[in-house]
Scaffold this active site. Structure first.
Site, PDB file in Angstrom:
ATOM      1  N   ASP A 209      12.705  -5.409  -7.939  1.00 57.37           N
ATOM      2  CA  ASP A 209      11.606  -4.843  -7.168  1.00 57.37           C
ATOM      3  C   ASP A 209      12.207  -3.832  -6.180  1.00 57.37           C
ATOM      4  OD1 ASP A 209       9.590  -4.239  -5.448  1.00 57.37           O
ATOM      5  OD2 ASP A 209       9.151  -6.299  -4.832  1.00 57.37           O
ATOM      6  N   LYS A 235       4.893   4.125  -0.844  1.00 54.20           N
ATOM      7  CA  LYS A 235       5.927   3.782   0.147  1.00 54.20           C
ATOM      8  C   LYS A 235       6.994   4.873   0.205  1.00 54.20           C
ATOM      9  CE  LYS A 235       4.899  -0.935  -0.143  1.00 54.20           C
ATOM     10  NZ  LYS A 235       4.443  -1.835   0.864  1.00 54.20           N
TER      11      LYS A 235
HETATM   12  N1  PMP Z   1       7.418  -5.589  -3.208  1.00 57.28           N
HETATM   13  C1  PMP Z   1       7.736  -5.277  -1.952  1.00 57.28           C
HETATM   14  C2  PMP Z   1       9.137  -5.550  -1.471  1.00 57.28           C
HETATM   15  C3  PMP Z   1       6.796  -4.693  -1.113  1.00 57.28           C
HETATM   16  O1  PMP Z   1       7.110  -4.369   0.141  1.00 57.28           O
HETATM   17  C4  PMP Z   1       5.482  -4.459  -1.604  1.00 57.28           C
HETATM   18  C5  PMP Z   1       4.410  -3.848  -0.721  1.00 57.28           C
HETATM   19  N2  PMP Z   1       4.372  -4.338   0.569  1.00 57.28           N
HETATM   20  C6  PMP Z   1       5.209  -4.806  -2.935  1.00 57.28           C
HETATM   21  C7  PMP Z   1       6.198  -5.360  -3.704  1.00 57.28           C
HETATM   22  C8  PMP Z   1       3.859  -4.561  -3.534  1.00 57.28           C
HETATM   23  O2  PMP Z   1       3.597  -3.197  -3.565  1.00 57.28           O
HETATM   24  P1  PMP Z   1       2.138  -2.659  -3.941  1.00 57.28           P
HETATM   25  O3  PMP Z   1       1.196  -3.351  -3.015  1.00 57.28           O
HETATM   26  O4  PMP Z   1       2.222  -1.195  -3.692  1.00 57.28           O
HETATM   27  O5  PMP Z   1       1.900  -3.005  -5.359  1.00 57.28           O
END
Ligand code: PMP
Length: 432
Positions: A209, A235
């Site tokens: 991830d 992000k």
């Molecule tokens: N993994 C991590 C480490 C994250 O910080 C986030 C978002 N806060 C996610 C997964 C999920 O991302 P998204 O909500 O954009 O799908």
């Protein structure tokens, strides 16, 4: 050549710039917005916003389908974005870049299209205790569906994946290892290279991830040699609702489609059934987020050169802000960092002795300071650290030292006011 200038960088974000502008007009020095919630989503630079508008205004059409010029233009920009992402993460083939709604959906694709079909009762899935719920819940669902078991990798006192423990967790039974390159709470760059090597030694498939990593340094999926790598555009200065699933071709080819519908098929017949489209389209059912993809390309063009610049002035400036903020917080007696040491990226998490996280975040908001309070979609990590939540300041290189100074001043004043209030109410209680 130094291509990063903090001042010019900041000016490229209209939401921030409009606040700066209104201060200049009012001849006011007090910041009216301090955005310290960048780990939740970053602000968007002008070129990303303009690009999305430009698409809708000038060449809005569906992709891959029609023979008219407008559609060809949209398709060209859409597929060019895919090539840009391929280059950005160093993937071998453009077919290995699948568009999704975001990291969450990317993980769900791997889990439901691959893991669900190969896991059998007793197989193990290793995930780290500091994962975001997006990298926990899909695995819990598939464990329930298949009878597989989740094993949890602990972290060190400084918040890194504990590589000394992986030999005890990852074994011949492990079929998947899923962990974050950087946790959204701890801000540490995990030693995923070592985790990947260990996973490979037992033949496990690796899912990384990278959601919190890709905005901070260059990632090369071929050097990492992971099987899957996921992230979200929002992000990394891109739009919401668009993300990437990188997967090695051999896996993607063997995987069942995630969803059925238009675009992901080659032929459909009531008598002969359906044959599926080739990669990457097999995993992209329905009309995609065309505007999002095209604008995402602009964020890659914006960020890519900053990350690969030899002077690394973008990264160094971020680290300067992190160190400055960390040291200033460290001087406040009530601050307890949730793990030891300065973080590797602009994510600082802490609690405050004698004060509620939420109250502090709300009070800071009244001063225009946006920080996050809560469990940060990492409830197992909170339980592991024996806290029910924490505050998180997350910085981006458009933030400034002046903003940090103002934040620290406000925080100190809030703490003082709250302490006076608390002792007044204690005196009142004693009198009554
Ligand atoms: N993994 C991590 C480490 C994250 O910080 C986030 C978002 N806060 C996610 C997964 C999920 O991302 P998204 O909500 O954009 O799908």
């Amino acid at each position: 050549m130094n291509i990063f200038s903090p001042h010019l960088f900041r000016q490229q974000f209209p939401l921030i710039e409009s606040h700066d502008q209104s201060l200049i007009e009012k001849d006011d020095l007090m910041p009216s917005l301090i955005y310290f919630d960048n780990a939740a989503t970053t602000q968007k630079p002008r070129q990303v916003i303009d690009c999305q508008q430009h698409y809708y205004r000038n060449f809005n059409a569906n992709v891959h389908r029609a023979s008219h010029q407008l559609s060809s233009k949209a398709t060209f920009a859409f597929e060019k974005a895919r090539s840009l992402v391929q280059g950005f993460i160093g993937a071998k083939s453009v077919k290995e870049v699948i568009w999704t709604k975001g990291a969450t959906e990317s993980i769900n694709v791997v889990v439901q299209s691959l893991a669900r079909n190969i896991l059998i009762p007793g197989d193990e899935i290793a995930i780290c205790v500091s994962e975001h719920h997006a990298n926990i819940v899909p695995w819990q669902i598939v464990a329930e569906q298949t009878g597989a078991v989740i094993k949890v990798i602990p972290i060190t006192e400084s918040g890194y994946i504990d590589v000394d423990e992986i030999d005890n967790i990852i074994s011949d039974k492990t079929k998947f290892v899923a962990c974050a390159h950087i946790s959204n709470v701890l801000g540490r760059i995990n030693p995923i290279e070592q985790v990947i090597v260990k996973a490979k030694s037992v033949g496990a498939i690796t899912v990384i991830d990278g959601t919190q990593a890709v905005a901070h340094f260059s990632v090369n999926v071929q050097s990492l040699d992971c099987d899957f790598y996921v992230f979200s555009a929002h992000k990394m200065y891109g739009p919401t609702g668009i993300g990437v699933l990188y997967g090695k071709k051999k896996h993607l080819e063997s995987m069942a489609p995630y969803q059925g519908g238009g675009e992901m098929i080659k032929t459909v017949s009531f008598t002969q059934g359906t044959t599926f489209n080739s990669l990457p389209f097999k995993f992209e059912a329905g009309t995609p987020n065309i505007a999002g993809v095209i604008a995402f390309a602009e964020s890659i063009k914006f960020l890519g050169p900053l990350l690969t610049d030899v002077s690394n002035s973008y990264g160094l400036f971020e680290q300067k802000l992190v160190n400055y903020c960390y040291q200033a917080l460290d001087k406040i007696a009530q601050v307890n960092f949730i793990v030891e040491g300065t973080p590797d990226i602009g994510v600082i998490a802490f609690t405050l002795t004698g004060h509620h996280n939420h109250d502090i975040a709300m009070s800071l908001d009244t001063h225009g300071i946006a920080i996050r309070s809560g469990h940060h979609c990492a409830m197992p990590l909170m339980a592991y650290l024996k806290i029910d939540g924490c505050l998180r300041v997350s910085l981006a290189p458009y933030n400034t030292v002046t903003e940090i100074d103002y934040f620290i001043d406000c925080l100190k004043n809030i703490l003082l006011e709250e302490t006076i209030e608390q002792s007044n109410s204690r005196v009142k209680e004693d009198v009554l």
